[in-house]
Design a protein around this motif. Structure first.
Motif, PDB file in Angstrom:
ATOM      1  N   ARG A   1      -8.694  12.262  -7.701  1.00  0.00           N
ATOM      2  CA  ARG A   1      -7.752  11.752  -8.699  1.00  0.00           C
ATOM      3  C   ARG A   1      -6.640  10.944  -8.027  1.00  0.00           C
ATOM      4  O   ARG A   1      -6.287   9.853  -8.475  1.00  0.00           O
ATOM      5  CB  ARG A   1      -7.171  12.918  -9.494  1.00  0.00           C
ATOM      6  CG  ARG A   1      -6.312  12.519 -10.677  1.00  0.00           C
ATOM      7  CD  ARG A   1      -5.825  13.721 -11.475  1.00  0.00           C
ATOM      8  NE  ARG A   1      -6.891  14.654 -11.828  1.00  0.00           N
ATOM      9  CZ  ARG A   1      -7.055  15.878 -11.287  1.00  0.00           C
ATOM     10  NH1 ARG A   1      -6.220  16.329 -10.387  1.00  0.00           N
ATOM     11  NH2 ARG A   1      -8.053  16.648 -11.658  1.00  0.00           N
ATOM     12  N   GLU A   2      -6.080  11.480  -6.934  1.00  0.00           N
ATOM     13  CA  GLU A   2      -5.008  10.788  -6.216  1.00  0.00           C
ATOM     14  C   GLU A   2      -5.495   9.458  -5.649  1.00  0.00           C
ATOM     15  O   GLU A   2      -4.784   8.451  -5.717  1.00  0.00           O
ATOM     16  CB  GLU A   2      -4.473  11.677  -5.088  1.00  0.00           C
ATOM     17  CG  GLU A   2      -3.702  12.886  -5.592  1.00  0.00           C
ATOM     18  CD  GLU A   2      -3.420  13.915  -4.511  1.00  0.00           C
ATOM     19  OE1 GLU A   2      -3.877  13.739  -3.347  1.00  0.00           O
ATOM     20  OE2 GLU A   2      -2.755  14.912  -4.820  1.00  0.00           O
ATOM     21  N   ARG A   3      -6.706   9.427  -5.121  1.00  0.00           N
ATOM     22  CA  ARG A   3      -7.254   8.186  -4.564  1.00  0.00           C
ATOM     23  C   ARG A   3      -7.493   7.165  -5.665  1.00  0.00           C
ATOM     24  O   ARG A   3      -7.253   5.964  -5.472  1.00  0.00           O
ATOM     25  CB  ARG A   3      -8.547   8.474  -3.810  1.00  0.00           C
ATOM     26  CG  ARG A   3      -8.319   9.221  -2.513  1.00  0.00           C
ATOM     27  CD  ARG A   3      -9.610   9.553  -1.821  1.00  0.00           C
ATOM     28  NE  ARG A   3      -9.375  10.252  -0.567  1.00  0.00           N
ATOM     29  CZ  ARG A   3     -10.320  10.831   0.158  1.00  0.00           C
ATOM     30  NH1 ARG A   3     -11.583  10.795  -0.248  1.00  0.00           N
ATOM     31  NH2 ARG A   3     -10.015  11.441   1.277  1.00  0.00           N
ATOM     32  N   THR A   4      -7.970   7.614  -6.813  1.00  0.00           N
ATOM     33  CA  THR A   4      -8.204   6.712  -7.936  1.00  0.00           C
ATOM     34  C   THR A   4      -6.885   6.124  -8.433  1.00  0.00           C
ATOM     35  O   THR A   4      -6.793   4.917  -8.697  1.00  0.00           O
ATOM     36  CB  THR A   4      -8.935   7.440  -9.082  1.00  0.00           C
ATOM     37  OG1 THR A   4     -10.205   7.887  -8.599  1.00  0.00           O
ATOM     38  CG2 THR A   4      -9.131   6.547 -10.287  1.00  0.00           C
ATOM     39  N   GLU A   5      -5.865   6.967  -8.563  1.00  0.00           N
ATOM     40  CA  GLU A   5      -4.556   6.484  -9.005  1.00  0.00           C
ATOM     41  C   GLU A   5      -3.980   5.468  -8.020  1.00  0.00           C
ATOM     42  O   GLU A   5      -3.416   4.452  -8.426  1.00  0.00           O
ATOM     43  CB  GLU A   5      -3.594   7.656  -9.192  1.00  0.00           C
ATOM     44  CG  GLU A   5      -3.937   8.525 -10.391  1.00  0.00           C
ATOM     45  CD  GLU A   5      -3.143   9.815 -10.462  1.00  0.00           C
ATOM     46  OE1 GLU A   5      -2.327  10.087  -9.540  1.00  0.00           O
ATOM     47  OE2 GLU A   5      -3.340  10.562 -11.432  1.00  0.00           O
ATOM     48  N   ALA A   6      -4.139   5.727  -6.721  1.00  0.00           N
ATOM     49  CA  ALA A   6      -3.639   4.799  -5.710  1.00  0.00           C
ATOM     50  C   ALA A   6      -4.400   3.474  -5.776  1.00  0.00           C
ATOM     51  O   ALA A   6      -3.792   2.395  -5.667  1.00  0.00           O
ATOM     52  CB  ALA A   6      -3.760   5.408  -4.315  1.00  0.00           C
TER      53      ALA A   6
ATOM     54  N   LYS B   1      -3.402  -3.176  -9.777  1.00  0.00           N
ATOM     55  CA  LYS B   1      -2.373  -3.750 -10.658  1.00  0.00           C
ATOM     56  C   LYS B   1      -1.406  -4.606  -9.851  1.00  0.00           C
ATOM     57  O   LYS B   1      -1.016  -5.685 -10.289  1.00  0.00           O
ATOM     58  CB  LYS B   1      -1.625  -2.644 -11.389  1.00  0.00           C
ATOM     59  CG  LYS B   1      -2.418  -2.022 -12.500  1.00  0.00           C
ATOM     60  CD  LYS B   1      -1.617  -0.959 -13.224  1.00  0.00           C
ATOM     61  CE  LYS B   1      -2.440  -0.344 -14.328  1.00  0.00           C
ATOM     62  NZ  LYS B   1      -1.688   0.666 -15.070  1.00  0.00           N
ATOM     63  N   ALA B   2      -1.005  -4.141  -8.673  1.00  0.00           N
ATOM     64  CA  ALA B   2      -0.085  -4.909  -7.838  1.00  0.00           C
ATOM     65  C   ALA B   2      -0.745  -6.202  -7.393  1.00  0.00           C
ATOM     66  O   ALA B   2      -0.106  -7.264  -7.365  1.00  0.00           O
ATOM     67  CB  ALA B   2       0.341  -4.095  -6.627  1.00  0.00           C
TER      68      ALA B   2
ATOM     69  N   SER C   1      -3.078  -7.889  -8.945  1.00  0.00           N
ATOM     70  CA  SER C   1      -3.248  -8.813 -10.070  1.00  0.00           C
ATOM     71  C   SER C   1      -1.922  -9.232 -10.701  1.00  0.00           C
ATOM     72  O   SER C   1      -1.912 -10.056 -11.606  1.00  0.00           O
ATOM     73  CB  SER C   1      -4.146  -8.188 -11.127  1.00  0.00           C
ATOM     74  OG  SER C   1      -3.500  -7.086 -11.746  1.00  0.00           O
ATOM     75  N   GLY C   2      -0.800  -8.655 -10.230  1.00  0.00           N
ATOM     76  CA  GLY C   2       0.506  -9.010 -10.752  1.00  0.00           C
ATOM     77  C   GLY C   2       0.875  -8.277 -12.006  1.00  0.00           C
ATOM     78  O   GLY C   2       1.837  -8.619 -12.693  1.00  0.00           O
ATOM     79  N   ASP C   3       0.157  -7.244 -12.347  1.00  0.00           N
ATOM     80  CA  ASP C   3       0.410  -6.435 -13.567  1.00  0.00           C
ATOM     81  C   ASP C   3       1.054  -5.122 -13.126  1.00  0.00           C
ATOM     82  O   ASP C   3       0.414  -4.095 -13.064  1.00  0.00           O
ATOM     83  CB  ASP C   3      -0.904  -6.184 -14.300  1.00  0.00           C
ATOM     84  CG  ASP C   3      -0.708  -5.444 -15.606  1.00  0.00           C
ATOM     85  OD1 ASP C   3       0.418  -5.418 -16.117  1.00  0.00           O
ATOM     86  OD2 ASP C   3      -1.702  -4.880 -16.117  1.00  0.00           O
ATOM     87  N   ASP C   4       2.346  -5.163 -12.834  1.00  0.00           N
ATOM     88  CA  ASP C   4       3.059  -4.007 -12.265  1.00  0.00           C
ATOM     89  C   ASP C   4       3.667  -3.077 -13.304  1.00  0.00           C
ATOM     90  O   ASP C   4       4.624  -2.378 -13.019  1.00  0.00           O
ATOM     91  CB  ASP C   4       4.158  -4.472 -11.323  1.00  0.00           C
ATOM     92  CG  ASP C   4       3.599  -5.122 -10.077  1.00  0.00           C
ATOM     93  OD1 ASP C   4       2.463  -4.791  -9.701  1.00  0.00           O
ATOM     94  OD2 ASP C   4       4.303  -5.959  -9.484  1.00  0.00           O
ATOM     95  N   ASP C   5       3.148  -3.015 -14.508  1.00  0.00           N
ATOM     96  CA  ASP C   5       3.752  -2.166 -15.552  1.00  0.00           C
ATOM     97  C   ASP C   5       3.747  -0.740 -15.172  1.00  0.00           C
ATOM     98  O   ASP C   5       3.080   0.023 -14.901  1.00  0.00           O
ATOM     99  CB  ASP C   5       3.035  -2.367 -16.878  1.00  0.00           C
ATOM    100  CG  ASP C   5       3.309  -3.761 -17.450  1.00  0.00           C
ATOM    101  OD1 ASP C   5       4.314  -4.355 -17.053  1.00  0.00           O
ATOM    102  OD2 ASP C   5       2.492  -4.220 -18.266  1.00  0.00           O
TER     103      ASP C   5
END
Length: 66
Positions: free
Chosen positions: A48-53, A59-60, A62-66
Motif C-alpha cells: 500500500r505504501e509503495r503504491t501511494e508513493a 501526479k508530480a 504529470s503536474g497534477d499535484d492536488d
C-alpha cells in the motif's frame, strides 16, 4: 563463495492471508520474498505504501499535484 543453502525467504500468501517460509504457495498468490517473518506480516501495508508513493510520483510528474 556463495551459500549452497540460502534462506528461501519469507512470503505473504494473498489467497490464504498466511506468512510462509519458502516458496510454499503458488507464485501468483505470493508477495515477497521478505528478509524475515515480521516484514512478511507487513506485506500488504508495504505494498500500500509503495503504491501511494508511486501514485504521488505519477501526479508530480504529470503536474497534477492536488
Amino acid at each position: 563463495m556463495s551459500d549452497p543453502n540460502p534462506d528461501p525467504g519469507w512470503y505473504y500468501n494473498t489467497r490464504t492471508g498466511q506468512v510462509e517460509h519458502g516458496e510454499v504457495g503458488r507464485a501468483i498468490d505470493r508477495l515477497g520474498p521478505y528478509p524475515d517473518r515480521a516484514t512478511a506480516e507487513r506485506a500488504l501495508q508495504i505494498a500500500r505504501e509503495r503504491t501511494e508513493a508511486a501514485d504521488k510520483a505519477d501526479k508530480a510528474w504529470s503536474g497534477d499535484d492536488d
